[in-house]
Scaffold this motif. Structure first.
Motif, short mmCIF file in Angstrom:
data_model
loop_
_atom_site.label_atom_id
_atom_site.label_comp_id
_atom_site.label_asym_id
_atom_site.label_seq_id
_atom_site.Cartn_x
_atom_site.Cartn_y
_atom_site.Cartn_z
N ARG A 1 0.85 -1.18 0.00
CA ARG A 1 0.00 0.00 0.00
C ARG A 1 0.90 1.25 0.00
NH1 ARG A 1 0.22 2.60 4.60
NH2 ARG A 1 1.20 1.53 6.36
N VAL A 2 0.34 2.37 -0.42
CA VAL A 2 1.11 3.61 -0.48
C VAL A 2 1.20 4.23 0.91
CG1 VAL A 2 1.28 5.87 -1.56
CG2 VAL A 2 0.23 3.99 -2.80
N THR A 3 2.36 4.71 1.27
CA THR A 3 2.52 5.42 2.54
C THR A 3 2.28 6.91 2.33
OG1 THR A 3 4.85 5.84 2.16
CG2 THR A 3 4.29 3.78 3.25
N ASP A 4 2.30 7.66 3.43
CA ASP A 4 2.14 9.11 3.32
C ASP A 4 3.26 9.71 2.48
OD1 ASP A 4 -0.11 8.95 4.80
OD2 ASP A 4 0.80 9.58 6.70
N ALA A 5 4.48 9.18 2.69
CA ALA A 5 5.62 9.64 1.89
C ALA A 5 5.37 9.37 0.41
CB ALA A 5 6.90 8.96 2.36
N GLY A 6 4.76 8.24 0.14
CA GLY A 6 4.45 7.89 -1.25
C GLY A 6 3.46 8.87 -1.86
N LEU A 7 2.45 9.23 -1.09
CA LEU A 7 1.46 10.21 -1.54
C LEU A 7 2.12 11.56 -1.81
CD1 LEU A 7 -1.92 9.83 0.38
CD2 LEU A 7 -1.46 9.64 -2.07
N ALA A 8 3.04 11.93 -0.93
CA ALA A 8 3.75 13.20 -1.10
C ALA A 8 4.56 13.17 -2.40
CB ALA A 8 4.66 13.45 0.09
N GLU A 9 5.19 12.02 -2.64
CA GLU A 9 5.97 11.85 -3.87
C GLU A 9 5.08 12.01 -5.10
OE1 GLU A 9 9.17 11.44 -4.47
OE2 GLU A 9 8.92 11.04 -6.63
N LEU A 10 3.89 11.41 -5.05
CA LEU A 10 2.93 11.53 -6.15
C LEU A 10 2.52 12.98 -6.35
CD1 LEU A 10 0.17 8.77 -6.20
CD2 LEU A 10 1.63 9.52 -8.06
N GLU A 11 2.33 13.63 -5.24
CA GLU A 11 1.95 15.04 -5.27
C GLU A 11 3.01 15.87 -5.99
OE1 GLU A 11 -1.01 17.29 -4.74
OE2 GLU A 11 -1.10 15.82 -3.12
N ALA A 12 4.25 15.64 -5.62
CA ALA A 12 5.37 16.36 -6.24
C ALA A 12 5.46 16.04 -7.72
CB ALA A 12 6.68 16.00 -5.53
N PHE A 13 5.27 14.79 -8.04
CA PHE A 13 5.31 14.36 -9.44
C PHE A 13 4.24 15.06 -10.26
CE2 PHE A 13 3.64 11.25 -12.60
CZ PHE A 13 4.72 11.26 -13.47
N THR A 14 3.06 15.17 -9.69
CA THR A 14 1.95 15.80 -10.39
C THR A 14 2.23 17.28 -10.65
OG1 THR A 14 0.39 14.30 -9.33
CG2 THR A 14 -0.52 16.28 -10.31
N ALA A 15 2.87 17.91 -9.68
CA ALA A 15 3.14 19.34 -9.83
C ALA A 15 4.22 19.60 -10.88
CB ALA A 15 3.57 19.92 -8.48
N VAL B 1 -4.51 13.59 -5.33
CA VAL B 1 -3.51 14.65 -5.42
C VAL B 1 -4.17 16.00 -5.70
CG1 VAL B 1 -1.73 13.06 -6.23
CG2 VAL B 1 -3.10 14.33 -7.88
N ASP B 2 -3.38 17.02 -5.58
CA ASP B 2 -3.86 18.39 -5.75
C ASP B 2 -4.40 18.61 -7.16
OD1 ASP B 2 -4.28 21.11 -5.41
OD2 ASP B 2 -2.28 21.59 -6.15
N THR B 3 -5.67 19.00 -7.24
CA THR B 3 -6.35 19.13 -8.52
C THR B 3 -5.83 20.33 -9.32
OG1 THR B 3 -8.33 18.15 -7.58
CG2 THR B 3 -8.57 19.34 -9.64
N ALA B 4 -5.50 21.40 -8.61
CA ALA B 4 -5.08 22.63 -9.30
C ALA B 4 -3.84 22.38 -10.16
CB ALA B 4 -4.81 23.73 -8.28
N THR C 1 -9.35 18.74 -22.40
CA THR C 1 -10.36 19.74 -22.07
C THR C 1 -11.53 19.10 -21.31
OG1 THR C 1 -11.35 19.48 -24.26
CG2 THR C 1 -9.80 21.27 -23.99
N ARG C 2 -11.89 17.90 -21.73
CA ARG C 2 -12.96 17.18 -21.02
C ARG C 2 -12.56 16.92 -19.58
NH1 ARG C 2 -17.40 14.99 -19.52
NH2 ARG C 2 -17.93 12.79 -19.83
N THR C 3 -11.34 16.44 -19.39
CA THR C 3 -10.87 16.11 -18.05
C THR C 3 -10.78 17.36 -17.17
OG1 THR C 3 -9.61 14.22 -18.90
CG2 THR C 3 -8.96 15.07 -16.75
N ILE C 4 -10.32 18.44 -17.77
CA ILE C 4 -10.27 19.71 -17.04
C ILE C 4 -11.67 20.10 -16.56
CG2 ILE C 4 -9.91 22.20 -17.29
CD1 ILE C 4 -7.62 21.47 -19.27
N ALA C 5 -12.64 20.00 -17.47
CA ALA C 5 -14.02 20.38 -17.13
C ALA C 5 -14.52 19.54 -15.97
CB ALA C 5 -14.91 20.19 -18.36
N VAL C 6 -14.27 18.25 -16.03
CA VAL C 6 -14.73 17.35 -14.96
C VAL C 6 -14.09 17.73 -13.63
CG1 VAL C 6 -14.61 14.98 -14.09
CG2 VAL C 6 -15.27 15.39 -16.46
N LEU C 7 -12.78 17.91 -13.64
CA LEU C 7 -12.07 18.21 -12.40
C LEU C 7 -12.52 19.56 -11.82
CD1 LEU C 7 -8.47 16.96 -13.24
CD2 LEU C 7 -10.19 15.84 -11.82
#
Lengths: 189, 189
Positions: A70-84, B106-109, B173-179
């Motif tokens: 399962r994902v840990t909190d650190a893992g979630l943070a890593e995903l967050e950073a990746f998304t940004a 993760v952070d949607t923005a 664009t679709r995904t953006i609208a949904v989020l």
DNA sequence: CTTGCATAGTCATGAATGTGAGTAGTCATT
DNA sequence: AATGACTACTCACATTCATGACTATGCAAG
């Protein structure tokens, strides 16, 4: 290093073993990434060592024990950073496109055979993804589900997979038609 | 080993230098493959050693000399063999899909920002490919060109590129609208 | 008059990905 | 009673791909 994030993203759905992930990332529902079992086991080991996932042994009878992750909190943070971080642009990389690019100088019959096979595979995937989408949204309409459902991530990526495969199939059939017509036109002379 | 075939396929259009190929395989018109300059130079060297392409030095004034490459008969035979062999299924491999898969946690923005950027890039590529298509078919209609033109390979792959990018853009664009809608719905509570 | 960009490449290194083979037990089929 | 298929995972190696740094020359803009 996107495989690690793909694994993390897959694990936010719940606990999975390496073997289960391997199934999901292989032929079946690899609608957002693809990887070999060996890669996954290696990546899971690395992720665990870095504390981004946590594994626990589960004893089974009649079959080998397995380790669920399962994902840990650190893992979630890593995903967050990746998304940004900004995503590198996706490019198509397809043997079949290379073959079509060379269509003017290679044997058309072989090419048409390849395209036909690919169109069939695309059709099969469309059916598979369609079934998955129906399962995910249950008895709700798509609109309803996307508005109020939880866990829409897998649904959205699956939508992309469907569209990709439809495009794939349509382009194949169109290309086949063009190549066949030209072949017949040449034969008439 | 598909890069070598991509290079061969590109070279049936005419003679090109490594530098020219690098341009074509990079950001611009990589509608059927993508590669870094260094890879191309390395691959061209290998291909020449194996006799699949032949290079010739061209002296230039005002700028460095260059080496133009063309496909040999052996190279064409290699392409032929490659075309006959069954293509491995193409899979999407996109950072952005991984991020959307994880959208529920993760952070949607940040994600929406990524999607917006990607939609813009797709739009730019559509315009680029559109211009290329018009250039390729000249004053003929698409139907006309595909029926009677020579060198339709690049046109067909470019069609695929356009369709892929349109799909890309629409899905973004679709995904953006949904989020966005979900974000606003959450904000109202 | 120098900063920056375009042409035309080379070298070295590391990260990511793919492939083949092997282990070990269970279950159903032939 | 042997064959093959499924679960569950591991080891080792090879190939491919990506990245940064570097060498030259010429031209144009500031």
């Amino acid at each position: 290093m996107a495989l690690r994030h793909a694994v993390l993203a897959a694990l936010i759905e719940g606990e999975f073993s390496g073997y289960q992930l391997a199934k999901a990332f292989d032929v079946g529902v690899a609608n957002f990434w693809y990887a070999q079992p060996q890669q996954l086991y290696a990546e899971l080991a690395r992720l665990e060592k870095e504390g981004l996932v946590a594994g626990r042994e589960v004893a089974q009878e009649g079959r080998p024990n397995k380790r669920l992750f399962r994902v840990t909190d650190a893992g979630l943070a890593e995903l967050e950073a990746f998304t940004a971080a900004s995503a590198k642009p996706a490019v198509i990389r397809d043997d079949l496109l290379v073959k079509v690019q060379a269509a003017d100088r290679v044997d058309t019959a072989a090419l048409v055979a390849q395209l036909t096979e690919r169109a069939g595979m695309a059709q099969a995937k469309i059916a598979l993804f369609g079934a998955l989408l129906r399962r995910l949204r249950g008895d709700r309409t798509e609109e309803e589900f996307l508005r109020h459902g939880d866990r829409i991530g897998p649904y959205l990526t699956c939508l992309r997979g469907v569209a990709f495969e439809q495009e794939n199939r349509d382009w194949c059939t169109r290309t086949i038609a063009v190549l066949e017509e030209r072949r017949q036109a040449r034969a008439r002379h």
